[in-house]
Motif scaffolding. Structure first.
Motif, PDB file in Angstrom:
ATOM      1  N   ASN A 235       0.830  -1.200   0.000  1.00 31.76           N
ATOM      2  CA  ASN A 235       0.000   0.000   0.000  1.00 31.76           C
ATOM      3  C   ASN A 235       0.871   1.259   0.000  1.00 31.76           C
ATOM      4  O   ASN A 235       0.600   2.219  -0.736  1.00 31.76           O
ATOM      5  N   ARG A 236       1.937   1.245   0.789  1.00 28.88           N
ATOM      6  CA  ARG A 236       2.843   2.396   0.825  1.00 28.88           C
ATOM      7  C   ARG A 236       3.581   2.557  -0.501  1.00 28.88           C
ATOM      8  O   ARG A 236       3.821   3.679  -0.957  1.00 28.88           O
ATOM      9  N   GLN A 239       1.307   4.283  -2.809  1.00 35.46           N
ATOM     10  CA  GLN A 239       1.224   5.699  -2.447  1.00 35.46           C
ATOM     11  C   GLN A 239       2.412   6.484  -2.998  1.00 35.46           C
ATOM     12  O   GLN A 239       2.273   7.603  -3.496  1.00 35.46           O
ATOM     13  N   ARG A 240       3.608   5.903  -2.884  1.00 39.68           N
ATOM     14  CA  ARG A 240       4.805   6.571  -3.383  1.00 39.68           C
ATOM     15  C   ARG A 240       4.738   6.778  -4.893  1.00 39.68           C
ATOM     16  O   ARG A 240       5.109   7.833  -5.405  1.00 39.68           O
ATOM     17  N   GLU A 244       1.474  10.484  -3.390  1.00 40.34           N
ATOM     18  CA  GLU A 244       0.630  10.890  -2.273  1.00 40.34           C
ATOM     19  C   GLU A 244       1.087  10.297  -0.944  1.00 40.34           C
ATOM     20  O   GLU A 244       0.333  10.271   0.017  1.00 40.34           O
ATOM     21  N   TYR A 245       2.303   9.823  -0.892  1.00 43.37           N
ATOM     22  CA  TYR A 245       2.855   9.333   0.373  1.00 43.37           C
ATOM     23  C   TYR A 245       3.287  10.540   1.201  1.00 43.37           C
ATOM     24  O   TYR A 245       3.853  11.491   0.644  1.00 43.37           O
ATOM     25  N   ALA A 248      -1.852   9.596   1.863  1.00 47.69           N
ATOM     26  CA  ALA A 248      -2.958   8.923   1.166  1.00 47.69           C
ATOM     27  C   ALA A 248      -3.372   7.629   1.868  1.00 47.69           C
ATOM     28  O   ALA A 248      -2.548   6.910   2.425  1.00 47.69           O
ATOM     29  N   GLN A 249      -4.666   7.364   1.831  1.00 45.57           N
ATOM     30  CA  GLN A 249      -5.206   6.102   2.297  1.00 45.57           C
ATOM     31  C   GLN A 249      -5.899   5.450   1.104  1.00 45.57           C
ATOM     32  O   GLN A 249      -7.006   5.832   0.734  1.00 45.57           O
ATOM     33  N   LEU A 250      -5.238   4.489   0.508  1.00 41.35           N
ATOM     34  CA  LEU A 250      -5.761   3.854  -0.700  1.00 41.35           C
ATOM     35  C   LEU A 250      -6.507   2.581  -0.318  1.00 41.35           C
ATOM     36  O   LEU A 250      -5.916   1.568   0.037  1.00 41.35           O
TER      37      LEU A 250
END
Length: 463
Positions: A235-236, A239-240, A244-245, A248-250
């Motif tokens: 997930n991180r 985001q990167r 949006e790291y 962001a909460q994807l």
């Protein structure tokens, strides 16, 4: 002032040197020997454009668009493209004359006798180097080719970012599905342990079965913990990629599709003009050729003309008076006579750099062909693995049910149950992993073939 015969000056320079430098690029590279077909031959189908839509994932296109606009690596390359564009303008400026204006005023003191004096001066200077050998044009050509190479590199980077986002999207989905599967394994182990302990208390099961069931439960809990960490990591990583790291909460909820439809692979000869990476490598090669031409012509004499309009006086009004202005017109020929071999060495360096770029282009070309061949071969292998694993999963699920029923009837030991359950869950995990591998390999094939990921406005990211 005496008139200068510039036509005679140019003729004199022409007699001092040779004609301009011709292209030194190996002619075999302009039409390299290419295979007519891929080794893994299949019916001819045009390479697919707009391949992002193939995955049919709600929200994926929006995430890709975010990455194209916010990815930090892509932004760096966008700025580099802008720098190369300014280099083109800078190289073009050298072809034009330069005009400089200077205006100064000062006051000084002299001793014995003491006196003070004010001086003012103005000067307007024009300088122009006549590009008789095309040296400055070669410099501008090099800048233009470097800019085109950077644009192609940026386009390749965009495609790679899209590919990375898609792969990361499905990696995260597969990690979530594996976490769900491992949670089911934990629940199943807890139920097994409860049944075994009840049987042990009733004298139906041995103590060994209890310890084996407890060990199995702890192993599954450990596996679940590791998989949940993998899910957070993927997930991180996503985001990167989308820039949006760490905020962001994807929350991605979707199924992983099974990719089995045939892919258009075109013919090998199309790859040279279709793949941005190869286009960039070719432009870089031509830029090195222009750099060699420039280095070669640096050894030629240069012809420059200059004009100057100047005046001096005690006040600004004096120097600005048209009647007192002085002017001069100068023609100059300069030729390098001795520079310790530096010009020859620079030309040799440029030639070697060109030859190095030729090998880099060939390496990029054949690496591109190899990537396509490997992708085609890998896809066929993964499809075969998937079908075999699917059959193994179905058999393993049935074997798992039968083994536990037979254990409860006293026909088999609990180790048989554990073995059957392990095979069942391993097959289910393998299916998730194989579907993810098929998607990642399909994305790599699209990139290797040079197909455009989108034919819509999505491909027009901000620079």
């Amino acid at each position: 002032m005496k008139h200068i015969n510039f036509s005679g000056l140019v003729c004199a320079v022409l007699l001092l040197s040779a004609c301009s430098h011709l292209s030194a690029v190996d002619n075999t590279l302009r039409q390299p020997t290419l295979p007519d077909n891929w080794q893994q031959q299949s019916p001819y189908l045009a390479v697919q454009d707009d391949w992002l839509s193939e995955f049919n994932q709600a929200g994926l296109s929006a995430l890709v668009e975010k990455a194209l606009n916010k990815n930090l690596t892509l932004k760096q390359l966008a700025y580099q493209s802008q720098i190369e564009e300014q280099q083109v303008k800078l190289s073009g400026a050298y072809i034009w004359p330069t005009l400089d204006l200077s205006l100064s005023q000062g006051r000084g003191k002299s001793v014995e006798p003491t006196s003070y004096a004010t001086t003012s001066s103005i000067s307007l200077d024009l300088a122009y180097e006549i590009d008789i050998w095309g040296k400055l044009s070669d410099s501008q050509r090099q800048a233009n080719l470097s800019y085109l190479a950077q644009k192609a590199t940026f386009e390749q980077a965009k495609q790679q970012i899209v590919a990375d986002v898609i792969v990361a999207w499905f990696k995260h989905l597969s990690d979530k599905q594996l976490s769900t599967l491992y949670q089911a394994r934990v629940r199943n182990s807890e139920q097994n342990l409860d049944i075994i302990e009840q049987g042990y208390q009733q004298g139906l099961n041995a103590a060994l079965d209890v310890y084996l069931a407890r060990n199995d439960l702890n192993s599954e809990r450990s596996r679940l913990s590791q998989q949940q960490a993998n899910e957070r990591d993927s997930n991180r990583a996503l985001q990167r990629l989308v820039g949006e790291y760490p905020d962001a909460q994807l929350n991605i909820e979707s199924d992983i599709p099974f990719i089995s439809a045939s892919l258009g692979k075109g013919i090998p000869s199309e790859l040279i003009t279709r793949k941005p990476e190869l286009v960039a490598s070719w432009y870089q090669l031509l830029a090195k050729d222009a750099a060699l031409a420039f280095a070669h012509k640096q050894r030629f004499p240069s012809l420059a003309i200059g004009a100057s309009l100047s005046d001096g006086g005690e006040t600004l009004s004096d120097v600005l008076s048209p009647a007192s202005l002085a002017w001069s017109l100068i023609g100059r020929i300069s030729a390098p006579l001795f520079q310790g071999g530096s010009l020859k060495a620079n030309e040799k360096i440029a030639l070697l750099s060109l030859k190095q770029s030729e090998q880099a282009y060939l390496d990029a070309l054949y690496s591109a062909f190899n990537s396509v061949e490997s992708g085609i071969n890998q896809e066929e292998s993964l499809l075969q693995q998937y079908q075999a694993t699917l059959a193994a999963r179905d058999n393993a699920v049935i074997a798992e049910q039968l083994s536990f029923e037979q254990y409860q009837s006293g026909l088999v030991s609990y180790t048989t149950v554990l073995d059957a359950q392990g095979r069942s869950y391993d097959a289910q995990s393998s299916l998730i992993d194989l579907k993810n591998q098929l998607i990642a390999n399909r994305v790599s094939l699209h990139i290797a073939l040079g197909g455009n990921f989108s034919t819509t406005q999505l491909s027009k990211s901000e620079n």
